[in-house]
Write an enzyme that holds these catalytic residues in place. Structure first.
Site, PDB file in Angstrom:
ATOM      1  N   LYS A  24     -29.121  67.199 -56.412  1.00 32.33           N
ATOM      2  CA  LYS A  24     -29.446  67.983 -54.961  1.00 32.33           C
ATOM      3  C   LYS A  24     -29.149  69.329 -54.733  1.00 32.33           C
ATOM      4  CE  LYS A  24     -29.876  63.715 -52.366  1.00 32.33           C
ATOM      5  NZ  LYS A  24     -29.652  62.772 -51.062  1.00 32.33           N
TER       6      LYS A  24
ATOM      7  N   ASP B 143     -34.399  63.703 -45.718  1.00 33.86           N
ATOM      8  CA  ASP B 143     -33.233  62.716 -45.499  1.00 33.86           C
ATOM      9  C   ASP B 143     -33.366  63.155 -43.784  1.00 33.86           C
ATOM     10  OD1 ASP B 143     -32.639  61.613 -47.520  1.00 33.86           O
ATOM     11  OD2 ASP B 143     -30.943  62.923 -48.021  1.00 33.86           O
TER      12      ASP B 143
HETATM   13  P1  NDP Z   1     -21.208  61.592 -49.223  1.00 32.96           P
HETATM   14  O1  NDP Z   1     -20.150  61.145 -50.163  1.00 32.96           O
HETATM   15  O2  NDP Z   1     -21.752  62.995 -49.375  1.00 32.96           O
HETATM   16  O3  NDP Z   1     -20.350  61.332 -47.951  1.00 32.96           O
HETATM   17  C1  NDP Z   1     -19.807  60.315 -47.467  1.00 32.96           C
HETATM   18  C2  NDP Z   1     -19.113  60.447 -45.890  1.00 32.96           C
HETATM   19  O4  NDP Z   1     -18.637  59.226 -45.676  1.00 32.96           O
HETATM   20  C3  NDP Z   1     -18.148  61.601 -46.037  1.00 32.96           C
HETATM   21  O5  NDP Z   1     -17.921  62.258 -44.609  1.00 32.96           O
HETATM   22  C4  NDP Z   1     -16.846  60.647 -46.173  1.00 32.96           C
HETATM   23  O6  NDP Z   1     -15.514  61.218 -45.452  1.00 32.96           O
HETATM   24  C5  NDP Z   1     -17.107  59.503 -45.325  1.00 32.96           C
HETATM   25  N1  NDP Z   1     -16.420  58.310 -45.535  1.00 32.96           N
HETATM   26  C6  NDP Z   1     -16.587  57.476 -46.636  1.00 32.96           C
HETATM   27  N2  NDP Z   1     -15.614  56.312 -46.573  1.00 32.96           N
HETATM   28  C7  NDP Z   1     -14.842  56.641 -45.552  1.00 32.96           C
HETATM   29  C8  NDP Z   1     -13.893  55.844 -45.120  1.00 32.96           C
HETATM   30  N3  NDP Z   1     -13.511  54.820 -45.554  1.00 32.96           N
HETATM   31  N4  NDP Z   1     -13.417  56.408 -43.766  1.00 32.96           N
HETATM   32  C9  NDP Z   1     -13.974  57.375 -43.163  1.00 32.96           C
HETATM   33  N5  NDP Z   1     -14.941  58.036 -43.780  1.00 32.96           N
HETATM   34  C10 NDP Z   1     -15.430  57.785 -44.723  1.00 32.96           C
HETATM   35  O7  NDP Z   1     -22.280  60.709 -49.199  1.00 32.96           O
HETATM   36  P2  NDP Z   1     -23.734  60.641 -48.313  1.00 32.96           P
HETATM   37  O8  NDP Z   1     -23.681  61.543 -47.259  1.00 32.96           O
HETATM   38  O9  NDP Z   1     -24.623  61.446 -49.431  1.00 32.96           O
HETATM   39  O10 NDP Z   1     -24.286  59.301 -48.266  1.00 32.96           O
HETATM   40  C11 NDP Z   1     -23.547  58.699 -46.924  1.00 32.96           C
HETATM   41  C12 NDP Z   1     -24.273  57.286 -46.764  1.00 32.96           C
HETATM   42  O11 NDP Z   1     -25.713  57.745 -46.394  1.00 32.96           O
HETATM   43  C13 NDP Z   1     -24.608  56.310 -47.975  1.00 32.96           C
HETATM   44  O12 NDP Z   1     -24.170  55.234 -47.665  1.00 32.96           O
HETATM   45  C14 NDP Z   1     -25.974  56.462 -48.085  1.00 32.96           C
HETATM   46  O13 NDP Z   1     -26.570  55.235 -48.707  1.00 32.96           O
HETATM   47  C15 NDP Z   1     -26.671  56.800 -47.265  1.00 32.96           C
HETATM   48  N6  NDP Z   1     -27.716  57.301 -46.994  1.00 32.96           N
HETATM   49  C16 NDP Z   1     -28.785  57.003 -46.451  1.00 32.96           C
HETATM   50  C17 NDP Z   1     -29.959  57.453 -46.366  1.00 32.96           C
HETATM   51  C18 NDP Z   1     -31.164  56.916 -45.698  1.00 32.96           C
HETATM   52  O14 NDP Z   1     -32.224  57.098 -46.118  1.00 32.96           O
HETATM   53  N7  NDP Z   1     -30.973  55.752 -44.950  1.00 32.96           N
HETATM   54  C19 NDP Z   1     -30.231  58.891 -46.909  1.00 32.96           C
HETATM   55  C20 NDP Z   1     -29.165  59.340 -47.569  1.00 32.96           C
HETATM   56  C21 NDP Z   1     -27.980  58.672 -47.460  1.00 32.96           C
HETATM   57  P3  NDP Z   1     -14.742  62.430 -46.417  1.00 32.96           P
HETATM   58  O15 NDP Z   1     -15.009  63.706 -46.215  1.00 32.96           O
HETATM   59  O16 NDP Z   1     -13.339  62.412 -45.603  1.00 32.96           O
HETATM   60  O17 NDP Z   1     -14.348  61.785 -47.749  1.00 32.96           O
END
Ligand code: NDP
Length: 289
Positions: free
Chosen positions: A73, A109
């Site tokens: 991306k 998105d």
């Molecule tokens: P990233 O890996 O870029 O980001 C994940 C985020 O979740 C970070 O902010 C991370 O925090 C946080 N996180 C994960 N686990 C925990 C936890 N246990 N406690 C606190 N914070 C947590 O992923 P994406 O942003 O790309 O995707 C996130 C979700 O969005 C996915 O489940 C994906 O399927 C969904 N999604 C849905 C879309 C839709 O159209 N419905 C489109 C795009 C994504 P930290 O920075 O601290 O690690």
């Protein structure tokens, strides 16, 4: 052979690695069939070191566009002719469309999220206060679109300080919205006056179906619109808690369908059959709709 004979299919698809479990083909192919279009959506494994060649292939095959998923991306930006303003701010492209010989980078998105907010929750974000849990790719896309749509205040709540701070700074410096970062190191209480609350973390995604973000659920009120990005399963524990407090809710399946529908329109010029796409995806996720 009559003059109308045309065996040539129009091609779109997705480049990713890993990509085998990407479900987008299901909704796009369902849409092509519903509209009787001779288009194909190809799920293509592209290794990181091969992205430049893959884009050459895309041009050579006269493909009409492509989606990008992990890990392409950000890297894709180098190979495009133009980048839409919002995608530039996010620094990420998930959809490429073609205008003549030009490849144009877009990000659907956050646009999908906004459309769900406007069409399904009947909420215009202009002047509203939003709290976003998470600061990854999904949070970035959603907050940039909210800011560009005139949201007054955006609070980014994230576990990793650096990622959260970077996103809040981007919003403050590059968009008209007021933004702040709150480190997420304890149960988070939603501030009074919040209009929109979004779980943009991956907490609750299959197979972790019972997990939910660590917030004070009693701080959710009926006046809030509460949204989850998790598409599978769409009815997350987070949304169930919000429903129990009378909030309006939006699930991640809707957002996923709308972002695909926006891509469909960019490629074909036609309005997407939203319900057909939703049903196809829900079925692929094993959900009844
Ligand atoms: P990233 O890996 O870029 O980001 C994940 C985020 O979740 C970070 O902010 C991370 O925090 C946080 N996180 C994960 N686990 C925990 C936890 N246990 N406690 C606190 N914070 C947590 O992923 P994406 O942003 O790309 O995707 C996130 C979700 O969005 C996915 O489940 C994906 O399927 C969904 N999604 C849905 C879309 C839709 O159209 N419905 C489109 C795009 C994504 P930290 O920075 O601290 O690690």
């Amino acid at each position: 052979m009559s003059q109308e004979t045309n065996y040539k299919a129009e091609l779109v698809g997705v480049f990713g690695h890993p990509v085998a479990e990407n479900p987008t083909i299901v909704m796009q192919e369902a849409a092509f069939q519903a509209l009787n279009l001779n288009w194909r959506y190809l799920t293509i494994e592209v290794y990181p070191q091969d992205l430049a060649d893959a884009v050459k292939g895309l041009r050579a095959f006269n493909m009409r566009g492509i989606n990008l998923t992990i890990p392409h991306k950000v890297e894709i930006l180098k190979y495009l002719d133009e980048i839409a303003e919002d995608a530039k701010l996010m620094g990420a492209v998930n959809t490429v469309r073609r205008e003549g010989d030009k490849l144009i980078g877009e990000n659907t998105d956050g646009k999908g999220f906004l459309r769900a907010l406007r069409d399904d929750a009947r909420l215009n974000p202009a002047g509203k206060r939003a709290v976003i849990l998470g600061a990854g790719g999904a949070a970035r896309a959603i907050t940039v679109e909210l800011a560009l749509a005139g949201a007054a205040q955006i609070t980014v709540v994230n576990r990793s300080v650096e990622r959260g701070q970077t996103l809040a700074n981007l919003l403050k410096q590059k968009t008209p919205a007021a933004a702040e970062f709150v480190p997420w190191d304890d149960t988070y209480k939603i501030p009074t006056g919040t209009d929109i609350l979004v779980n943009a973390t991956s907490i609750g995604l299959f197979p972790e179906v019972t997990a939910r973000p660590d917030i004070d659920y009693d701080s959710i009120t009926a006046a809030m619109t509460v949204c989850d990005v998790i598409p599978n399963p769409p009815h997350t524990p987070f949304l169930k808690e919000a429903e129990a407090r009378g909030a309006t809710t939006l699930d991640g399946l809707g957002m996923l369908v709308y972002q695909g529908a926006i891509g469909f329109k960019m490629w074909t010029g036609l309005n997407a059959p939203i319900e057909v796409m939703r049903q196809a995806l829900a079925q692929a996720f094993g959900q009844s709709v």
